[in-house]
Design an enzyme around this catalytic site. Structure first.
Site, PDB file in Angstrom:
ATOM      1  N   GLU A 174      33.003  50.323  29.039  1.00  0.00           N
ATOM      2  CA  GLU A 174      32.547  49.096  28.392  1.00  0.00           C
ATOM      3  C   GLU A 174      31.737  48.222  29.335  1.00  0.00           C
ATOM      4  O   GLU A 174      31.981  48.183  30.537  1.00  0.00           O
ATOM      5  CB  GLU A 174      33.769  48.315  27.887  1.00  0.00           C
ATOM      6  CG  GLU A 174      34.476  49.075  26.783  1.00  0.00           C
ATOM      7  CD  GLU A 174      35.700  48.350  26.246  1.00  0.00           C
ATOM      8  OE1 GLU A 174      36.003  48.549  25.062  1.00  0.00           O
ATOM      9  OE2 GLU A 174      36.340  47.600  26.984  1.00  0.00           O
ATOM     10  N   CYS A 226      28.242  42.157  32.618  1.00  0.00           N
ATOM     11  CA  CYS A 226      29.415  42.590  33.377  1.00  0.00           C
ATOM     12  C   CYS A 226      29.487  44.118  33.300  1.00  0.00           C
ATOM     13  O   CYS A 226      29.595  44.684  32.217  1.00  0.00           O
ATOM     14  CB  CYS A 226      30.644  41.931  32.750  1.00  0.00           C
ATOM     15  SG  CYS A 226      32.195  42.423  33.504  1.00  0.00           S
ATOM     16  N   CYS A 250      40.918  52.669  35.788  1.00  0.00           N
ATOM     17  CA  CYS A 250      41.059  52.122  37.147  1.00  0.00           C
ATOM     18  C   CYS A 250      42.385  52.602  37.716  1.00  0.00           C
ATOM     19  O   CYS A 250      43.385  52.652  37.003  1.00  0.00           O
ATOM     20  CB  CYS A 250      41.024  50.588  37.125  1.00  0.00           C
ATOM     21  SG  CYS A 250      41.115  49.860  38.784  1.00  0.00           S
ATOM     22  N   CYS A 304      46.895  46.891  38.755  1.00  0.00           N
ATOM     23  CA  CYS A 304      47.331  45.484  38.677  1.00  0.00           C
ATOM     24  C   CYS A 304      48.116  45.287  37.369  1.00  0.00           C
ATOM     25  O   CYS A 304      47.673  45.735  36.311  1.00  0.00           O
ATOM     26  CB  CYS A 304      46.131  44.552  38.719  1.00  0.00           C
ATOM     27  SG  CYS A 304      45.099  44.845  40.158  1.00  0.00           S
ATOM     28  N   CYS A 341      46.478  43.638  34.121  1.00  0.00           N
ATOM     29  CA  CYS A 341      45.160  44.109  33.671  1.00  0.00           C
ATOM     30  C   CYS A 341      45.287  45.269  32.684  1.00  0.00           C
ATOM     31  O   CYS A 341      45.992  46.240  32.946  1.00  0.00           O
ATOM     32  CB  CYS A 341      44.347  44.540  34.884  1.00  0.00           C
ATOM     33  SG  CYS A 341      42.758  45.281  34.447  1.00  0.00           S
ATOM     34  N   GLY A 354      37.329  49.127  36.283  1.00  0.00           N
ATOM     35  CA  GLY A 354      37.324  49.843  37.550  1.00  0.00           C
ATOM     36  C   GLY A 354      37.231  48.963  38.776  1.00  0.00           C
ATOM     37  O   GLY A 354      36.950  47.768  38.696  1.00  0.00           O
ATOM     38  N   GLU A 355      37.507  49.580  39.925  1.00  0.00           N
ATOM     39  CA  GLU A 355      37.427  48.901  41.221  1.00  0.00           C
ATOM     40  C   GLU A 355      36.113  49.348  41.868  1.00  0.00           C
ATOM     41  O   GLU A 355      35.993  50.503  42.310  1.00  0.00           O
ATOM     42  CB  GLU A 355      38.660  49.291  42.058  1.00  0.00           C
ATOM     43  CG  GLU A 355      38.559  48.977  43.543  1.00  0.00           C
ATOM     44  CD  GLU A 355      38.194  47.533  43.848  1.00  0.00           C
ATOM     45  OE1 GLU A 355      38.884  46.610  43.399  1.00  0.00           O
ATOM     46  OE2 GLU A 355      37.181  47.331  44.562  1.00  0.00           O
ATOM     47  N   SER A 387      33.080  42.267  42.625  1.00  0.00           N
ATOM     48  CA  SER A 387      34.465  41.776  42.655  1.00  0.00           C
ATOM     49  C   SER A 387      35.403  42.906  43.039  1.00  0.00           C
ATOM     50  O   SER A 387      35.319  44.004  42.498  1.00  0.00           O
ATOM     51  CB  SER A 387      34.836  41.237  41.271  1.00  0.00           C
ATOM     52  OG  SER A 387      36.199  40.852  41.239  1.00  0.00           O
ATOM     53  N   SER A 407      39.805  39.341  44.151  1.00  0.00           N
ATOM     54  CA  SER A 407      40.916  38.961  43.270  1.00  0.00           C
ATOM     55  C   SER A 407      42.167  38.775  44.124  1.00  0.00           C
ATOM     56  O   SER A 407      42.794  39.747  44.535  1.00  0.00           O
ATOM     57  CB  SER A 407      41.150  40.054  42.221  1.00  0.00           C
ATOM     58  OG  SER A 407      39.973  40.253  41.477  1.00  0.00           O
ATOM     59  N   ASN A 463      44.477  36.450  30.213  1.00  0.00           N
ATOM     60  CA  ASN A 463      44.089  36.866  28.863  1.00  0.00           C
ATOM     61  C   ASN A 463      45.065  37.932  28.396  1.00  0.00           C
ATOM     62  O   ASN A 463      45.105  39.012  28.974  1.00  0.00           O
ATOM     63  CB  ASN A 463      42.674  37.462  28.874  1.00  0.00           C
ATOM     64  CG  ASN A 463      41.632  36.398  29.165  1.00  0.00           C
ATOM     65  OD1 ASN A 463      41.636  35.328  28.569  1.00  0.00           O
ATOM     66  ND2 ASN A 463      40.743  36.688  30.103  1.00  0.00           N
ATOM     67  N   CYS A 474      38.060  39.011  30.643  1.00  0.00           N
ATOM     68  CA  CYS A 474      38.544  39.627  31.875  1.00  0.00           C
ATOM     69  C   CYS A 474      39.879  40.312  31.645  1.00  0.00           C
ATOM     70  O   CYS A 474      40.795  39.720  31.086  1.00  0.00           O
ATOM     71  CB  CYS A 474      38.789  38.569  32.938  1.00  0.00           C
ATOM     72  SG  CYS A 474      37.325  37.755  33.456  1.00  0.00           S
TER      73      CYS A 474
HETATM   74  N1  SAH Z   1      38.511  45.580  39.845  1.00  0.00           N
HETATM   75  C1  SAH Z   1      37.823  44.422  40.251  1.00  0.00           C
HETATM   76  C2  SAH Z   1      36.844  43.921  39.232  1.00  0.00           C
HETATM   77  C3  SAH Z   1      37.227  44.026  37.787  1.00  0.00           C
HETATM   78  S1  SAH Z   1      38.524  42.995  37.253  1.00  0.00           S
HETATM   79  C4  SAH Z   1      38.811  43.329  40.605  1.00  0.00           C
HETATM   80  O1  SAH Z   1      39.990  43.473  40.329  1.00  0.00           O
HETATM   81  O2  SAH Z   1      38.386  42.340  41.186  1.00  0.00           O
HETATM   82  C5  SAH Z   1      37.691  41.421  37.068  1.00  0.00           C
HETATM   83  C6  SAH Z   1      38.607  40.210  37.150  1.00  0.00           C
HETATM   84  O3  SAH Z   1      39.462  40.127  35.998  1.00  0.00           O
HETATM   85  C7  SAH Z   1      39.517  40.222  38.364  1.00  0.00           C
HETATM   86  O4  SAH Z   1      39.422  39.010  39.047  1.00  0.00           O
HETATM   87  C8  SAH Z   1      40.908  40.358  37.747  1.00  0.00           C
HETATM   88  O5  SAH Z   1      41.859  39.745  38.553  1.00  0.00           O
HETATM   89  C9  SAH Z   1      40.726  39.674  36.414  1.00  0.00           C
HETATM   90  N2  SAH Z   1      41.718  40.070  35.411  1.00  0.00           N
HETATM   91  C10 SAH Z   1      42.313  41.273  35.270  1.00  0.00           C
HETATM   92  N3  SAH Z   1      43.164  41.249  34.218  1.00  0.00           N
HETATM   93  C11 SAH Z   1      43.119  40.005  33.687  1.00  0.00           C
HETATM   94  C12 SAH Z   1      43.745  39.376  32.566  1.00  0.00           C
HETATM   95  N4  SAH Z   1      44.582  40.050  31.780  1.00  0.00           N
HETATM   96  N5  SAH Z   1      43.450  38.088  32.308  1.00  0.00           N
HETATM   97  C13 SAH Z   1      42.560  37.425  33.082  1.00  0.00           C
HETATM   98  N6  SAH Z   1      41.915  37.963  34.129  1.00  0.00           N
HETATM   99  C14 SAH Z   1      42.185  39.244  34.432  1.00  0.00           C
HETATM  100 FE1  SF4 Z   2      41.526  47.608  38.460  1.00  0.00          FE
HETATM  101 FE2  SF4 Z   2      40.506  45.121  38.774  1.00  0.00          FE
HETATM  102 FE3  SF4 Z   2      42.095  45.731  36.674  1.00  0.00          FE
HETATM  103 FE4  SF4 Z   2      43.129  45.565  39.122  1.00  0.00          FE
HETATM  104  S1  SF4 Z   2      42.193  43.881  37.962  1.00  0.00           S
HETATM  105  S2  SF4 Z   2      43.557  47.186  37.621  1.00  0.00           S
HETATM  106  S3  SF4 Z   2      41.483  46.407  40.352  1.00  0.00           S
HETATM  107  S4  SF4 Z   2      40.094  46.574  37.102  1.00  0.00           S
END
Ligand code: SAH
Ligand code: SF4
Length: 360
Positions: A89, A102, A109, A113, A116, A165-166, A197, A220, A296, A339
């Site tokens: 996506e 984005c 990924c 986390c 996420c 993804g990372e 990020s 993050s 979110n 996000c």
């Molecule tokens: N993997 C990278 C980039 C993608 S995630 C990273 O983790 O930085 C992009 C952002 O979305 C990150 O800052 C992450 O902390 C945030 N994020 C992930 N899950 C979320 C959620 N459920 N609600 C709000 N932000 C979230």
């Molecule tokens: Fe992967 Fe970023 Fe989601 Fe963490 S927040 S699981 S690094 S996409």
């Protein structure tokens, strides 16, 4: 061989190797990156033999656009299908006169986390540069235009690598994609308008810095101490906050640029005033800004959104430490485009009639 897996600045040289005049490489790059055209037969200034070769050897393949979901706030979530079937996506975010795209760098990924939604998919595989840049091309086409600078400015003017993804777990492909995004023979976007990020992969943060691309860095952080961070971000067991901050300090930034720390606010978990003060103490000595992202939710998520004015109180405490804190407005939560909400499931195989909710 896919040309999009080679940086745009090297296409002329590649064409020479293929026995074609180098300027044909530049012409092809112009069609692809500026006009969003990947069908060789539409490249009218190329001789038929070159067009046929590009076509037969499938040198310009990109993921296909499967569907587009538009949110009431104008955010659009694009689903793209990769040749071997996974769906990724990208999200188009129109805001304050900007159009931000984005981008995803992996299908799924592997970082895990807990807050996420993408994490639940696990890592399917890394994306190639052509699959990363293909998202830009499809998004540009979807907006109905070209990236031609003569039409005064680019339709998409900011890129954030914050999709699935990372990015730093796929560093080689990321670097090639950024080179094509920024090269004058590619998309020609200023690297200052590109943000990568990361969840804090310290050795890769160093390598990204050494590549000297001029891009912005976001990390993050999501917790003010290692104990809590490890609980919500398992990657915290490998790299400590101190190591991450050290890598940020070394990251090459221009004069007034600062690293952004993203902090997902989880109700009752990391959003308390004492945690805001601990974060303030941690980051005060540091040139940084903090982007607060209220959690979110997604189906089955284990956390809550912060309550009432908790987010504002958290931001105000950080301001007391002279840290610029911004609150990220959730864009597109109704279509799970915000996000942390990206993940694909229940999408039938290519060729079937999954078209409801599709905007084209
Ligand atoms: N993997 C990278 C980039 C993608 S995630 C990273 O983790 O930085 C992009 C952002 O979305 C990150 O800052 C992450 O902390 C945030 N994020 C992930 N899950 C979320 C959620 N459920 N609600 C709000 N932000 C979230
Ligand atoms: Fe992967 Fe970023 Fe989601 Fe963490 S927040 S699981 S690094 S996409």
């Amino acid at each position: 061989m896919n040309l999009l897996d080679i940086p745009a600045g090297l296409w002329a040289e590649k064409f020479r190797e293929l026995g074609e005049p180098p300027y044909r490489g530049r012409q092809t790059a112009h069609w692809v990156f500026r006009k969003g055209v990947t069908d060789p037969q539409a490249m009218t200034n190329l001789p038929p033999s070159t067009r046929t070769r590009l076509e037969e050897e499938e040198m310009l393949g990109i993921p296909s656009l499967e569907s587009a979901h538009i949110s009431v706030d104008g955010t659009q979530k694009l689903a793209l299908r990769l040749a071997d079937s996974p769906v990724i996506e990208s999200v188009l975010i129109p805001r304050k006169g900007r159009m931000t795209l984005c981008l995803s760098t992996q299908a799924g990924c592997g970082i895990g986390c807990r807050f996420c939604r993408t994490a639940a998919m696990g890592l399917i595989r890394n994306l190639s540069p052509s699959e990363i840049l293909g998202q830009w091309i499809q998004a540009m086409r979807h907006l109905g235009g070209s990236g031609e600078p003569s039409t005064d400015r680019l339709l998409i003017d900011h890129i954030v690598f914050m999709g699935m993804g990372e990015p730093l777990a796929n560093l080689d492909a990321l670097v090639v994609a950024i080179r094509s995004l920024t090269h004058p023979e590619g998309i020609g976007l200023s690297p200052r308008r590109i943000t990568v990020s990361t969840s804090g992969l310290v050795p890769k943060m160093r390598l990204l810095g050494e590549a000297n691309l001029g891009v912005q860095l976001a990390v993050s952080l999501c917790a003010p101490d290692d104990l809590l961070r490890r609980e919500i971000m398992p990657v915290g067991r490998i790299y400590s906050i101190a190591e991450i901050l050290e890598a940020c300090r070394e990251f090459p930034l221009k004069n007034r640029e600062r690293v952004t720390f993203e902090y997902v606010l989880l109700g009752g978990k990391n959003d308390r005033p004492e945690q805001a003060r601990a974060l303030g103490r941690l980051l005060a000595p540091f040139r940084s800004k903090v982007n607060l992202i209220p959690f979110n939710p997604f189906p089955g998520s284990p956390f809550e959104r912060p309550e009432g004015d908790v987010v504002q109180v958290f931001a105000d405490i950080l301001s007391g430490f002279h840290i610029t804190a911004t609150i990220r407005k959730s864009m597109g939560p109704d279509v799970l485009a915000a996000c942390g909400q990206l993940a694909r499931e229940n999408i039938p195989a290519a060729g079937s009639e999954y078209r409801e909710e599709t905007v084209s």
